[in-house]
Scaffold this motif. Structure first.
Motif, PDB file in Angstrom:
ATOM      1  N   ASP A 193      -8.855  -2.517  -4.381  1.00  0.00           N
ATOM      2  CA  ASP A 193      -8.225  -1.231  -4.654  1.00  0.00           C
ATOM      3  C   ASP A 193      -7.090  -1.336  -5.679  1.00  0.00           C
ATOM      4  O   ASP A 193      -6.847  -0.415  -6.451  1.00  0.00           O
ATOM      5  N   CYS A 234      -2.605   4.124  -1.438  1.00  0.00           N
ATOM      6  CA  CYS A 234      -3.856   3.380  -1.347  1.00  0.00           C
ATOM      7  C   CYS A 234      -5.034   4.332  -1.248  1.00  0.00           C
ATOM      8  O   CYS A 234      -4.887   5.486  -0.842  1.00  0.00           O
ATOM      9  N   CYS A 245       0.841  -1.198   0.000  1.00  0.00           N
ATOM     10  CA  CYS A 245       0.000   0.000   0.000  1.00  0.00           C
ATOM     11  C   CYS A 245       0.877   1.250   0.000  1.00  0.00           C
ATOM     12  O   CYS A 245       0.836   2.054   0.939  1.00  0.00           O
ATOM     13  N   PRO A 249      -3.492  -1.517  -5.392  1.00  0.00           N
ATOM     14  CA  PRO A 249      -2.364  -0.588  -5.341  1.00  0.00           C
ATOM     15  C   PRO A 249      -1.040  -1.233  -5.720  1.00  0.00           C
ATOM     16  O   PRO A 249      -0.011  -0.561  -5.782  1.00  0.00           O
ATOM     17  N   LEU A 280      -7.574  -4.316  -0.304  1.00  0.00           N
ATOM     18  CA  LEU A 280      -6.465  -4.082  -1.232  1.00  0.00           C
ATOM     19  C   LEU A 280      -6.664  -4.836  -2.536  1.00  0.00           C
ATOM     20  O   LEU A 280      -6.250  -4.367  -3.605  1.00  0.00           O
ATOM     21  N   GLN A 340      -6.598   2.058   3.111  1.00  0.00           N
ATOM     22  CA  GLN A 340      -5.724   2.616   4.134  1.00  0.00           C
ATOM     23  C   GLN A 340      -6.383   2.550   5.506  1.00  0.00           C
ATOM     24  O   GLN A 340      -5.740   2.213   6.514  1.00  0.00           O
TER      25      GLN A 340
END
Length: 478
Positions: A438, A404, A401, A440, A435, A409
């Motif tokens: 997301d 992020c 991350c 990242p 994650l 986060q």
């Protein structure tokens, strides 16, 4: 997992004719080793090896990557994992003065102080206080339980020394300080036999050299060294160009992250769906096979369940065929309606060139123009190649991350601050799922770590930390 190279006993006997005499010559890939403070300077492999050899932490790693006593001869964990109490052994600093608890506490506080550049600092936020209980006993008090604390304390970055001295309490001493220092086992009155005359044999000495991988490999091939330490994917292709016996080439089953952190979330990369499509479009099998045929690719952040309550989260594109992944990415790039150019930050080395070539081919296939830039240049993607210092899913997620979204986060912060281990494990699973959505980070494989090892180094053992202390290379070294 990386496949260890194996050969028969008869080949082992005939592949290395070096005499078992004289000091062990170690070539570590990197700059010439020098004593350095981890709170102020990032250490490369030669300096980490030097620090680990000359300065012990409370605990340290043995040759198999397991915890063994360092400055602490024993310890207990109380208060439901919220307090670690260490009893220090009778030890001496390199100047012959006695180690006491106040000095140890001061050094630990220095490494964990605000403003420290110690790379372990972000993973030691649970440490509340470090206090002296008696001249030989210290206590580490935690805000939250951390069962992996000893693995962090065993890292070279938490080795301890007395201010104004070179090195700490051993297990080795610098007896000749040059660009390639000569190290010798330190006499330890708390561990040695009373009749010990403080004599060592030349075979117990270690000369540590820091140099480029190509020079280190040539030195080993010429039988002018016994061990090459710190090999990564960057220089693995050079092994095939040298006359190295297969039995001397060793691979560690290293655990950690190898992939690309997404550093910018604007333009094409502002959309999570685009980031996921980019990750899915990369042909990981082609990337790893270009460097080493048996290097296994990875599609998920976590290698195992570790301390999460759920199995590792898989990206949505993992259920698609390779052809479907490419088609999805091509559609995303076409719908974006503008040229997509991505700068990829990579270090120098033949392995990096091979990785970039395959990643670039995948990006060009979906309509993205790649540009290779230096490791510290401004970029959209940057290579991450790190071995995990301990076995927690939070380490993987936190290092992935780099940039992020708020949800990911927030999930990471919640997991870090969880008051109990059960709640922490539950929140780690939430963070892993966040994650995965997301995106990242683009995982590619596990870290590739190799060494060249002469047969005289009978105590060398592969391990997940890819760490091999200089005092644990030979059976007769203490």
């Amino acid at each position: 997992m990386l496949l260890l190279l194996g050969i028969g006993a008869s080949a082992l006997a005939g592949c290395d004719q070096r005499p078992d005499s004289g000091p062990v010559i170690v070539s570590a890939i990197g700059a010439p080793p020098r004593p350095a403070d981890p709170a102020r300077t990032r250490l490369d492999t030669p300096s980490r090896l030097l620090l680990d050899a000359t300065a012990e932490g409370l605990v340290r790693f043995d040759g198999s990557g397991q915890i063994e006593p360092g400055l602490a001869e024993r310890w207990i964990v109380i208060d439901q994992g919220m307090s670690y109490i260490f009893r220090l052994r009778e030890a001496q600093w390199s100047d012959g003065s006695r180690v006491d608890a106040d000095q140890v506490v001061a050094q630990l506080r220095h490494q964990l102080a605000r403003g420290s550049r110690n790379p372990l600092l972000p993973f030691l936020t649970a440490v509340d206080e470090i206090v002296t209980m008696t001249p030989q006993v210290i206590e580490v008090r935690l805000l939250r339980p951390r069962p992996d604390l000893l693995k962090l304390f065993a890292q070279p970055e938490l080795a301890l020394w007395r201010s104004g001295t070179v090195g700490g309490a051993g297990p080795m001493r610098i007896v000749r300080g040059t660009r390639s220092p000569l190290l010798r086992p330190a006499f330890d009155p708390g561990r040695a036999d009373p009749d010990d005359q403080r004599r060592t044999r030349p075979e117990q000495d270690v000369r540590l050299i820091g140099e480029r991988a190509a020079r280190a490999i040539v030195r080993f091939a010429a039988r002018d060294s016994d061990y090459v330490a710190g090999g990564t994917f960057l220089d693995w292709p050079l092994i095939g160009l040298a006359s190295i016996a297969p039995a001397n080439v060793r691979l560690d089953p290293a655990a950690g992250l190898f992939g690309f952190a997404i550093l910018k979330r604007d333009g094409f990369l502002a959309d999570a769906g685009n980031r996921a499509a980019l990750s899915g479009a990369i042909d990981r099998a082609a990337v790893t096979a270009a460097v080493m045929p048996n290097w296994e690719p990875a599609e998920r952040l976590l290698p195992d369940m570790l301390d999460s309550t759920a199995p590792p989260a898989l990206p949505g594109w993992s259920l698609l065929t390779p052809e479907q992944r490419v088609a999805a990415a091509q559609t995303r790039v076409a719908d974006y309606g503008a040229p997509v150019v991505l700068r990829i930050a990579l270090p120098r080395g033949p392995g990096a060139t091979l990785v970039y070539a395959q990643v670039a081919a995948s990006l060009l296939t979906v309509g993205i123009t790649p540009q290779r830039v230096g490791p510290d240049d401004d970029a959209e993607l940057r290579l991450v190649d790190q071995v995990a210092p301990y076995d927690s899913a939070r380490w993987y997620l936190a290092n992935a991350c780099v940039v992020c979204g708020e949800a990911a986060q927030g999930a990471l912060v919640a997991a870090r601050e969880a008051p109990t281990l059960a709640e922490r494990s539950r929140l780690i699973a939430v963070a892993d799922a966040a994650l995965a959505t997301d995106t990242p980070f683009i995982p590619i494989a596990r870290p590739l770590r190799w060494s060249l090892v002469a047969m005289r180094l009978r105590q060398w053992r592969p391990n997940a930390r890819a760490w091999h202390p200089l005092n644990r290379l030979r059976d007769d070294t203490n």
